[in-house]
Write a protein that holds these residues in place. Structure first.
Motif, PDB file in Angstrom:
ATOM      1  N   LEU A  34       0.860  -1.184   0.000  1.00 54.51           N
ATOM      2  CA  LEU A  34       0.000   0.000   0.000  1.00 54.51           C
ATOM      3  C   LEU A  34       0.893   1.229   0.000  1.00 54.51           C
ATOM      4  O   LEU A  34       1.805   1.323   0.818  1.00 54.51           O
ATOM      5  N   ASP A  39       5.353   8.111  -2.109  1.00 50.90           N
ATOM      6  CA  ASP A  39       6.201   7.078  -1.500  1.00 50.90           C
ATOM      7  C   ASP A  39       7.130   6.410  -2.516  1.00 50.90           C
ATOM      8  O   ASP A  39       7.793   5.414  -2.186  1.00 50.90           O
ATOM      9  N   LEU A  65      -1.339  -0.986  -4.062  1.00 54.12           N
ATOM     10  CA  LEU A  65      -2.644  -0.360  -3.856  1.00 54.12           C
ATOM     11  C   LEU A  65      -2.481   1.074  -3.397  1.00 54.12           C
ATOM     12  O   LEU A  65      -1.540   1.424  -2.682  1.00 54.12           O
ATOM     13  N   ASN A  66      -3.443   1.911  -3.818  1.00 56.44           N
ATOM     14  CA  ASN A  66      -3.383   3.335  -3.492  1.00 56.44           C
ATOM     15  C   ASN A  66      -4.818   3.862  -3.437  1.00 56.44           C
ATOM     16  O   ASN A  66      -5.682   3.357  -4.166  1.00 56.44           O
ATOM     17  N   SER A 127      -6.149  10.404   7.297  1.00 56.69           N
ATOM     18  CA  SER A 127      -5.653   9.424   6.329  1.00 56.69           C
ATOM     19  C   SER A 127      -4.945   8.268   7.028  1.00 56.69           C
ATOM     20  O   SER A 127      -5.045   7.116   6.603  1.00 56.69           O
ATOM     21  N   ARG A 153       3.129  -8.723   3.146  1.00 58.66           N
ATOM     22  CA  ARG A 153       2.960  -7.257   3.178  1.00 58.66           C
ATOM     23  C   ARG A 153       4.317  -6.584   3.218  1.00 58.66           C
ATOM     24  O   ARG A 153       5.183  -6.932   4.009  1.00 58.66           O
ATOM     25  N   ASP A 297      11.826   1.472   9.791  1.00 64.57           N
ATOM     26  CA  ASP A 297      12.182   2.601  10.656  1.00 64.57           C
ATOM     27  C   ASP A 297      13.390   2.243  11.520  1.00 64.57           C
ATOM     28  O   ASP A 297      14.382   1.760  11.024  1.00 64.57           O
TER      29      ASP A 297
HETATM   30  P1  GDP Z   1       3.937   3.686   9.991  1.00 66.26           P
HETATM   31  O1  GDP Z   1       4.697   2.491   9.511  1.00 66.26           O
HETATM   32  O2  GDP Z   1       2.985   3.364  11.088  1.00 66.26           O
HETATM   33  O3  GDP Z   1       4.805   4.851  10.267  1.00 66.26           O
HETATM   34  O4  GDP Z   1       2.997   4.145   8.804  1.00 66.26           O
HETATM   35  P2  GDP Z   1       3.368   4.450   7.291  1.00 66.26           P
HETATM   36  O5  GDP Z   1       3.386   5.919   7.068  1.00 66.26           O
HETATM   37  O6  GDP Z   1       4.567   3.662   6.878  1.00 66.26           O
HETATM   38  O7  GDP Z   1       2.084   3.865   6.562  1.00 66.26           O
HETATM   39  C1  GDP Z   1       1.816   2.488   6.562  1.00 66.26           C
HETATM   40  C2  GDP Z   1       1.538   2.025   5.147  1.00 66.26           C
HETATM   41  O8  GDP Z   1       0.396   2.665   4.636  1.00 66.26           O
HETATM   42  C3  GDP Z   1       2.655   2.348   4.170  1.00 66.26           C
HETATM   43  O9  GDP Z   1       2.660   1.293   3.211  1.00 66.26           O
HETATM   44  C4  GDP Z   1       2.213   3.651   3.557  1.00 66.26           C
HETATM   45  O10 GDP Z   1       2.747   3.829   2.272  1.00 66.26           O
HETATM   46  C5  GDP Z   1       0.710   3.466   3.523  1.00 66.26           C
HETATM   47  N1  GDP Z   1      -0.052   4.706   3.677  1.00 66.26           N
HETATM   48  C6  GDP Z   1      -0.130   5.502   4.773  1.00 66.26           C
HETATM   49  N2  GDP Z   1      -0.970   6.540   4.563  1.00 66.26           N
HETATM   50  C7  GDP Z   1      -1.438   6.392   3.308  1.00 66.26           C
HETATM   51  C8  GDP Z   1      -2.352   7.153   2.492  1.00 66.26           C
HETATM   52  O11 GDP Z   1      -2.925   8.162   2.900  1.00 66.26           O
HETATM   53  N3  GDP Z   1      -2.593   6.675   1.234  1.00 66.26           N
HETATM   54  C9  GDP Z   1      -1.986   5.551   0.754  1.00 66.26           C
HETATM   55  N4  GDP Z   1      -2.268   5.168  -0.486  1.00 66.26           N
HETATM   56  N5  GDP Z   1      -1.141   4.818   1.489  1.00 66.26           N
HETATM   57  C10 GDP Z   1      -0.865   5.225   2.743  1.00 66.26           C
END
Ligand code: GDP
Ligand code: MN
Length: 337
Positions: A34, A39, A65-66, A127, A153, A297
């Motif tokens: 996703l 990204d 996916l987006n 979001s 994933r 991270d």
């Molecule tokens: P973290 O790992 O909790 O810091 O969250 P991330 O920012 O890495 O987000 C988790 C996943 O969701 C990643 O694959 C992101 O690319 C995706 N993601 C987060 N927010 C969005 C969004 O608003 N739209 C889309 N399409 N993907 C998102």
């Protein structure tokens, strides 16, 4: 694009690595990633790593996916990274957006409260909450994901440190595993103040969904009264979507959904998936992939010993989250004596 292992040319051998034994046996499986268009570089890094360490030998498909259409540039830049089929999917609004019956005033208040408390992990944005809910209950229903049973994933900017010389999907299938992880840790309590209470209500109402040989002791130190916040870090998952599509998980997700906690709090897909796997699957159906070196991270899992050497791990075996104070791996292992 050719998806057949037979199309791969003969690789060069060296003394450390043997060419993975790609037999005719394949699982019905895919990568799922996703991402937003922004990204792109992170997606490239992650895909390159997954391809170089594993998938260039196996050519499992990718589904990206987006919630917005991927740009042509995104698709072009990503497509050069693999010979496997890639599918780019748009997420339907009904699966992504905050549902209309959510009380927006209450949801906004929660977001503002979390911002004020500096719970930066997505606390403030709609979001991020949409994403957590989507990963909890919707990705496996996407039309491009529907045909598959197992998924891996992947997130932007993760890294796989070691070669993987066997097929983890087949491993899952042959050993009757439903969920797997590389890192487990304790959740930030303020993001899920009423989640455990809700879980207990659910199991009171639907006790027949709870597996007899469950992993409750991974989640609770007092037989289920309170949640010890342990969960599997879901940015890495290899799992069986039949589990998410099951009657038990569907009832569980619907129950959580109606409580509104994805928006009135900031329920993450990590505790939601973990709690479900621990309660509705047998505990021996949850697998720790000790041999998959992985970084997301600032946390990483780095294999040691023979695994580190044979699989050419590019990480420091001393730098591993495994038995650090915020890790739940020891608790997981205790389940098995
Ligand atoms: P973290 O790992 O909790 O810091 O969250 P991330 O920012 O890495 O987000 C988790 C996943 O969701 C990643 O694959 C992101 O690319 C995706 N993601 C987060 N927010 C969005 C969004 O608003 N739209 C889309 N399409 N993907 C998102
Ligand atoms: Mn992430």
């Amino acid at each position: 694009k050719s998806g057949s292992p037979g199309a791969i040319s003969t690789p060069t051998y060296n003394s450390l690595q043997t060419y993975p034994n790609v037999t005719g046996n394949r699982a019905n499986a895919t990568f799922v990633l996703l991402a937003r268009n922004s990204d792109l570089l992170g997606v490239i890094n992650s895909m390159q790593s997954a391809e170089d360490r594993f998938n260039r030998f196996y050519n499992y498909p990718w589904v990206l996916l987006n919630d917005e259409p991927f740009t042509e540039e995104f698709k072009d830049r990503v497509s050069v990274l693999t010979r496997a089929p890639i599918h780019f999917g748009l997420i339907p609004k009904e699966h992504w957006d905050q549902p209309p019956w959510i009380d927006e005033d209450r949801a906004r208040e929660s977001r503002q409260k979390m911002m004020a408390k500096k719970i930066i992990y997505g606390g403030g944005s709609v979001s991020y909450r949409n994403m957590c809910r989507y990963n909890s209950g919707f990705f496996y229903r996407h039309e491009l994901v529907q045909p598959y049973r197992y998924y891996w994933r992947v997130e932007p900017d993760v890294r796989f440190f070691c070669d993987l010389d066997y097929d983890p999907f087949l491993y899952m299938q042959e050993h009757d595993k439903v969920y797997s992880f590389t890192i487990s840790l304790v959740e930030w309590e303020p993001t899920i103040p009423t989640l455990w209470r809700t879980v207990k209500e659910f199991i009171d109402e639907y006790p027949h969904y709870v597996e007899n040989h469950n992993a409750m002791d991974f989640l609770s130190n007092d037989g289920g009264k309170t949640y010890n916040l342990c969960h599997f870090w879901s940015n890495f998952e290899i799992a069986d979507m039949e589990f998410w599509r099951s009657e038990a998980y569907t009832a569980f997700f619907d129950y959580l959904e109606l409580k509104g906690g994805f928006y009135y709090e900031r329920w993450g897909d990590a505790p939601v998936h973990s709690i479900a796997a621990a309660l509705f699957a047998r505990r021996d159906q949850i697998h720790f992939f000790r041999d998959i070196g992985y970084k997301h991270d600032s946390f990483q899992h780095c294999p040691s010993g023979e695994q580190h050497r044979l699989n050419r791990c590019a990480c420091d075996p001393k730098d591993t989250f495994d038995y650090t104070p915020n890790s739940c791996l020891a608790k997981f292992e205790k389940l098995f004596g």
